[in-house]
Design a protein around this motif. Sequence first.
Motif, PDB file in Angstrom:
ATOM      1  N   VAL A  20       0.843  -1.198   0.000  1.00 24.54           N
ATOM      2  CA  VAL A  20       0.000   0.000   0.000  1.00 24.54           C
ATOM      3  C   VAL A  20       0.878   1.248   0.000  1.00 24.54           C
ATOM      4  O   VAL A  20       0.672   2.187  -0.789  1.00 24.54           O
ATOM      5  N   GLU A  21       1.892   1.246   0.871  1.00 20.73           N
ATOM      6  CA  GLU A  21       2.750   2.425   0.980  1.00 20.73           C
ATOM      7  C   GLU A  21       3.569   2.653  -0.292  1.00 20.73           C
ATOM      8  O   GLU A  21       3.711   3.795  -0.749  1.00 20.73           O
ATOM      9  N   ALA A  45     -11.162  -8.100   2.604  1.00 20.55           N
ATOM     10  CA  ALA A  45      -9.844  -8.111   3.246  1.00 20.55           C
ATOM     11  C   ALA A  45      -9.023  -6.909   2.796  1.00 20.55           C
ATOM     12  O   ALA A  45      -8.291  -6.298   3.600  1.00 20.55           O
ATOM     13  N   ALA A  46      -9.141  -6.559   1.517  1.00 24.39           N
ATOM     14  CA  ALA A  46      -8.418  -5.397   1.005  1.00 24.39           C
ATOM     15  C   ALA A  46      -8.910  -4.120   1.690  1.00 24.39           C
ATOM     16  O   ALA A  46      -8.115  -3.236   2.028  1.00 24.39           O
ATOM     17  N   THR A  47     -10.209  -4.028   1.904  1.00 27.57           N
ATOM     18  CA  THR A  47     -10.782  -2.873   2.596  1.00 27.57           C
ATOM     19  C   THR A  47     -10.234  -2.774   4.010  1.00 27.57           C
ATOM     20  O   THR A  47      -9.896  -1.688   4.498  1.00 27.57           O
ATOM     21  N   TYR A  53      -4.032   0.486   7.450  1.00 28.52           N
ATOM     22  CA  TYR A  53      -2.916   1.380   7.116  1.00 28.52           C
ATOM     23  C   TYR A  53      -3.248   2.817   7.522  1.00 28.52           C
ATOM     24  O   TYR A  53      -2.400   3.535   8.070  1.00 28.52           O
ATOM     25  N   LYS A  54      -4.497   3.247   7.288  1.00 30.03           N
ATOM     26  CA  LYS A  54      -4.908   4.594   7.686  1.00 30.03           C
ATOM     27  C   LYS A  54      -4.824   4.759   9.203  1.00 30.03           C
ATOM     28  O   LYS A  54      -4.486   5.834   9.700  1.00 30.03           O
ATOM     29  N   GLU A  55      -5.129   3.687   9.930  1.00 34.13           N
ATOM     30  CA  GLU A  55      -5.076   3.743  11.397  1.00 34.13           C
ATOM     31  C   GLU A  55      -3.636   3.848  11.880  1.00 34.13           C
ATOM     32  O   GLU A  55      -3.334   4.609  12.801  1.00 34.13           O
ATOM     33  N   ILE A  56      -2.744   3.061  11.272  1.00 33.66           N
ATOM     34  CA  ILE A  56      -1.339   3.060  11.680  1.00 33.66           C
ATOM     35  C   ILE A  56      -0.641   4.351  11.272  1.00 33.66           C
ATOM     36  O   ILE A  56       0.197   4.888  12.013  1.00 33.66           O
ATOM     37  N   ASN A  60      -1.492   9.634   5.849  1.00 32.46           N
ATOM     38  CA  ASN A  60      -0.659   9.177   4.733  1.00 32.46           C
ATOM     39  C   ASN A  60      -1.461   8.945   3.462  1.00 32.46           C
ATOM     40  O   ASN A  60      -0.955   9.126   2.361  1.00 32.46           O
ATOM     41  N   ILE A  61      -2.712   8.508   3.613  1.00 28.34           N
ATOM     42  CA  ILE A  61      -3.565   8.290   2.447  1.00 28.34           C
ATOM     43  C   ILE A  61      -4.931   8.901   2.694  1.00 28.34           C
ATOM     44  O   ILE A  61      -5.431   8.913   3.828  1.00 28.34           O
TER      45      ILE A  61
END
Length: 302
Positions: A20-21, A45-47, A53-56, A60-61
């Motif tokens: 993702v990054e 699962a992708a969602t 990732y947004k939580e971590i 960033n996105i």
Amino acid sequence: MSIEQLADLTQPQRDRLAFVELRVRFIGEIRRQDLVSRFGIQSAAATRDLALYKEIAPGNINYDTKGKAYVLGPDFRPIFDFPPERVLSWLTQGFGDGEPMRLKAWVASESPSRLTHPDLDVLASVTRAIHQECPLGIEYHSISSGRTEREIVPFALIDNGLRWHVRAFDRKSQEFRDFVITRIKRPVLMRDADVQPHERSDQDIQWTRIVELELVPHPDQPRPEITEMDYGMRDGVLRMKLRAATAGYILRQWSVDCSPDHSLRGHEYRLWLKDHLAIYGVRSAVLAPGFAQMNAKASIDD
């Protein structure tokens, strides 16, 4: 959740978040389907991965409702530390997009390290401009001109064996050139600027022209049969098809004697270009050992 809690995730989860990054940082966007296609997971699962990732990494996105994709946030800060070689391998060869890790090699090996590496933030701006097909404003430093402000329209990365370039239309000189990525500073994507038809890659004659070269063992070097073995020649000839824009780099990297009379001396010249006229009109040929052409001009911005 903090970055430190990445360690609590499974390796497949970390690999997907690393993907993702990479996608967002160097391409500028990612969709659920990109994760589904790359890892063979379900849309749900992708969602969850994108939400994780947004939580971590808050900020960033961001989700672009118009483009229906997650895009790079204005305050992006990477949470994965990717080595430049790994990023370039992914960009140009399509593999190595999992979490960066130092793994034990299957067999002992050594490979020389590059002396220069592009700044990843600069590289990311360049690759996003390539993917999004938009101009790039840069501060460029060259030996001949010093510091200049330019607008370029990049469309491809080039590895010359020693350093990385970006092939682009240069609005300052009104021609296609190669720019050394380590000499680019303060890149800014010009998303609202139009790209004109004459600035596109299909108008780059040196890029679209394919030259066919025949390399043979150097006539003045002993044991030509060994050279034939080393380079996998057939009937004593190694035939290559190269872009005119990159031919000079490769001929120099391989130390190919391109003089008409194979006049270069030295153990490094094990190959000879059988027909030096094959690179007539090739602007990058000024880099080829032994090749002389009146009024030749390289398409490299030094």
